[in-house]
Design an enzyme around this catalytic site. Structure first.
Site, PDB file in Angstrom:
ATOM      1  N   GLY A  12     -59.971  24.490 -27.130  1.00 35.58           N
ATOM      2  CA  GLY A  12     -59.202  23.276 -26.852  1.00 35.58           C
ATOM      3  C   GLY A  12     -57.878  23.154 -27.581  1.00 35.58           C
ATOM      4  O   GLY A  12     -57.403  22.038 -27.828  1.00 35.58           O
ATOM      5  N   THR A  13     -57.234  24.305 -27.879  1.00 37.82           N
ATOM      6  CA  THR A  13     -55.925  24.175 -28.536  1.00 37.82           C
ATOM      7  C   THR A  13     -54.884  23.589 -27.582  1.00 37.82           C
ATOM      8  O   THR A  13     -53.990  22.864 -28.021  1.00 37.82           O
ATOM      9  CB  THR A  13     -55.419  25.525 -29.091  1.00 37.82           C
ATOM     10  OG1 THR A  13     -55.208  26.433 -28.008  1.00 37.82           O
ATOM     11  CG2 THR A  13     -56.401  26.118 -30.092  1.00 37.82           C
ATOM     12  N   ASN A  14     -55.000  23.874 -26.299  1.00 42.69           N
ATOM     13  CA  ASN A  14     -54.075  23.259 -25.336  1.00 42.69           C
ATOM     14  C   ASN A  14     -54.340  21.764 -25.218  1.00 42.69           C
ATOM     15  O   ASN A  14     -53.402  20.970 -25.120  1.00 42.69           O
ATOM     16  CB  ASN A  14     -54.187  23.936 -23.974  1.00 42.69           C
ATOM     17  CG  ASN A  14     -53.367  25.214 -23.909  1.00 42.69           C
ATOM     18  OD1 ASN A  14     -52.152  25.176 -23.838  1.00 42.69           O
ATOM     19  ND2 ASN A  14     -54.032  26.350 -23.992  1.00 42.69           N
ATOM     20  N   HIS A 110     -52.059  29.103 -17.230  1.00 42.88           N
ATOM     21  CA  HIS A 110     -52.539  30.487 -17.205  1.00 42.88           C
ATOM     22  C   HIS A 110     -51.704  31.303 -18.195  1.00 42.88           C
ATOM     23  O   HIS A 110     -50.468  31.195 -18.207  1.00 42.88           O
ATOM     24  CB  HIS A 110     -52.417  31.076 -15.791  1.00 42.88           C
ATOM     25  CG  HIS A 110     -52.974  32.453 -15.715  1.00 42.88           C
ATOM     26  ND1 HIS A 110     -54.322  32.710 -15.680  1.00 42.88           N
ATOM     27  CD2 HIS A 110     -52.353  33.669 -15.737  1.00 42.88           C
ATOM     28  CE1 HIS A 110     -54.524  34.018 -15.663  1.00 42.88           C
ATOM     29  NE2 HIS A 110     -53.342  34.618 -15.692  1.00 42.88           N
ATOM     30  N   GLU A 148     -56.435  26.429  -3.078  1.00 49.98           N
ATOM     31  CA  GLU A 148     -57.750  27.018  -2.798  1.00 49.98           C
ATOM     32  C   GLU A 148     -57.912  28.420  -3.405  1.00 49.98           C
ATOM     33  O   GLU A 148     -59.027  28.886  -3.602  1.00 49.98           O
ATOM     34  CB  GLU A 148     -58.011  27.078  -1.286  1.00 49.98           C
ATOM     35  CG  GLU A 148     -58.448  25.749  -0.661  1.00 49.98           C
ATOM     36  CD  GLU A 148     -57.312  24.753  -0.481  1.00 49.98           C
ATOM     37  OE1 GLU A 148     -56.129  25.124  -0.681  1.00 49.98           O
ATOM     38  OE2 GLU A 148     -57.602  23.588  -0.145  1.00 49.98           O
ATOM     39  N   GLU A 179     -45.862  29.949 -28.571  1.00 47.65           N
ATOM     40  CA  GLU A 179     -44.477  29.921 -28.077  1.00 47.65           C
ATOM     41  C   GLU A 179     -44.371  29.390 -26.653  1.00 47.65           C
ATOM     42  O   GLU A 179     -43.305  28.958 -26.236  1.00 47.65           O
ATOM     43  CB  GLU A 179     -43.871  31.336 -28.143  1.00 47.65           C
ATOM     44  CG  GLU A 179     -43.692  31.813 -29.566  1.00 47.65           C
ATOM     45  CD  GLU A 179     -43.011  33.182 -29.645  1.00 47.65           C
ATOM     46  OE1 GLU A 179     -42.488  33.677 -28.628  1.00 47.65           O
ATOM     47  OE2 GLU A 179     -43.022  33.753 -30.747  1.00 47.65           O
ATOM     48  N   ALA A 180     -45.476  29.445 -25.902  1.00 49.67           N
ATOM     49  CA  ALA A 180     -45.372  29.052 -24.492  1.00 49.67           C
ATOM     50  C   ALA A 180     -46.367  27.967 -24.098  1.00 49.67           C
ATOM     51  O   ALA A 180     -45.974  26.852 -23.741  1.00 49.67           O
ATOM     52  CB  ALA A 180     -45.548  30.285 -23.601  1.00 49.67           C
TER      53      ALA A 180
HETATM   54  C1  GAR Z   1     -55.701  29.507 -22.921  1.00 50.55           C
HETATM   55  O1  GAR Z   1     -55.035  30.647 -23.362  1.00 50.55           O
HETATM   56  C2  GAR Z   1     -55.517  29.326 -21.425  1.00 50.55           C
HETATM   57  O2  GAR Z   1     -54.256  29.705 -20.995  1.00 50.55           O
HETATM   58  C3  GAR Z   1     -56.584  30.243 -20.902  1.00 50.55           C
HETATM   59  O3  GAR Z   1     -57.695  29.986 -21.730  1.00 50.55           O
HETATM   60  C4  GAR Z   1     -57.215  29.675 -23.046  1.00 50.55           C
HETATM   61  C5  GAR Z   1     -57.900  28.414 -23.530  1.00 50.55           C
HETATM   62  O4  GAR Z   1     -57.585  28.167 -24.876  1.00 50.55           O
HETATM   63  N1  GAR Z   1     -56.860  29.970 -19.509  1.00 50.55           N
HETATM   64  C6  GAR Z   1     -57.093  30.930 -18.628  1.00 50.55           C
HETATM   65  O5  GAR Z   1     -57.172  32.105 -18.914  1.00 50.55           O
HETATM   66  C7  GAR Z   1     -57.294  30.457 -17.196  1.00 50.55           C
HETATM   67  N2  GAR Z   1     -57.253  31.526 -16.281  1.00 50.55           N
HETATM   68  P1  GAR Z   1     -57.787  26.732 -25.513  1.00 50.55           P
HETATM   69  O6  GAR Z   1     -59.226  26.285 -25.216  1.00 50.55           O
HETATM   70  O7  GAR Z   1     -57.578  26.954 -27.000  1.00 50.55           O
HETATM   71  O8  GAR Z   1     -56.767  25.795 -24.929  1.00 50.55           O
END
Ligand code: GAR
Length: 201
Positions: A12-14, A110, A148, A179-180
């Site tokens: 869950g860092t995002n 992604h 879809e 960074e992104a």
């Molecule tokens: C993130 O890097 C996200 O971009 C990736 O999972 C990670 C979740 O990290 N998602 C995918 O690969 C989707 N195809 P987080 O739980 O620390 O946010």
């Protein structure tokens, strides 16, 4: 004020980046109504709890069929009257019923520059392993609308990140996040919340 649901599976860092940007008002006109995880052990649920945000686990394991799981997921979004669904590391195939019902209102982050290293089987660390195997010098992250297909919807934002000599998948993953991902996901939500990117397209 738009109501946002954030769907997560892991660390869950995002999600944390979104919480922090709402708190410091970099994101305006949006509130996180609910955080949903398919994984009861997801640290993301604790992050939501610590931030005082409603958080729910809906695991396929708790349902007799995939269809019942899908219906439960959609029922929560409907109940919360969510305007925007954010997939922030949600590693579950989104039911087509949900894509139809929430068409143009679901976005995904992604960890590559789509159309590279995306589609079925490309998630999490696997994306960075594939980028390093191919020897690309630049990778990055993409925020896109969900349709879809897998990672095929219209692109909202992308940001490039340099691949450095000696990178491991873990090191590259962290750089792409810092960074992104943690920048463009909150930015995309803010653009949507303020009508700069239209929902429902
Ligand atoms: C993130 O890097 C996200 O971009 C990736 O999972 C990670 C979740 O990290 N998602 C995918 O690969 C989707 N195809 P987080 O739980 O620390 O946010």
């Amino acid at each position: 004020m738009i109501k946002v649901a954030v769907l997560v599976s892991g660390g869950g860092t995002n999600l944390q980046a979104i919480i922090d940007r709402v708190k410091d008002k970099t994101i305006t006109n949006a509130e996180i109504s609910v955080v949903i995880s398919n994984n009861p052990g997801a640290f993301a649920l604790k992050r939501a709890e610590d931030a005082g945000i409603k958080n729910i686990c809906i695991s396929p394991k708790d349902f007799d069929s995939r269809d019942l799981f899908n219906k439960a997921l959609i029922a929560v979004l409907d109940k919360e009257k969510v305007d925007l669904v954010v997939l922030a590391g949600f590693l579950v195939i989104i039911p087509s019923e949900m894509v139809k019902k929430y068409k143009g209102r679901i976005i995904n982050i992604h960890p590559s520059l789509i159309p590279s290293f995306c589609g079925t089987g490309y998630y999490g660390l696997k994306v960075h392993e594939a980028a390093l195997d191919r020897g690309v010098k630049v990778t990055g992250a993409t925020v896109h609308f969900v349709d879809e297909g897998t990672d095929t919807g219209p692109i909202i934002l992308q940001k490039a990140v340099e691949v450095k000599e000696g990178d491991t998948p873990e090191v590259l993953q962290r750089r792409v996040m810092e960074e992104a991902e943690w920048k463009i996901l909150p930015e995309a939500i803010n653009l949507i919340a303020n009508g700069k990117v239209k929902l429902g397209c």
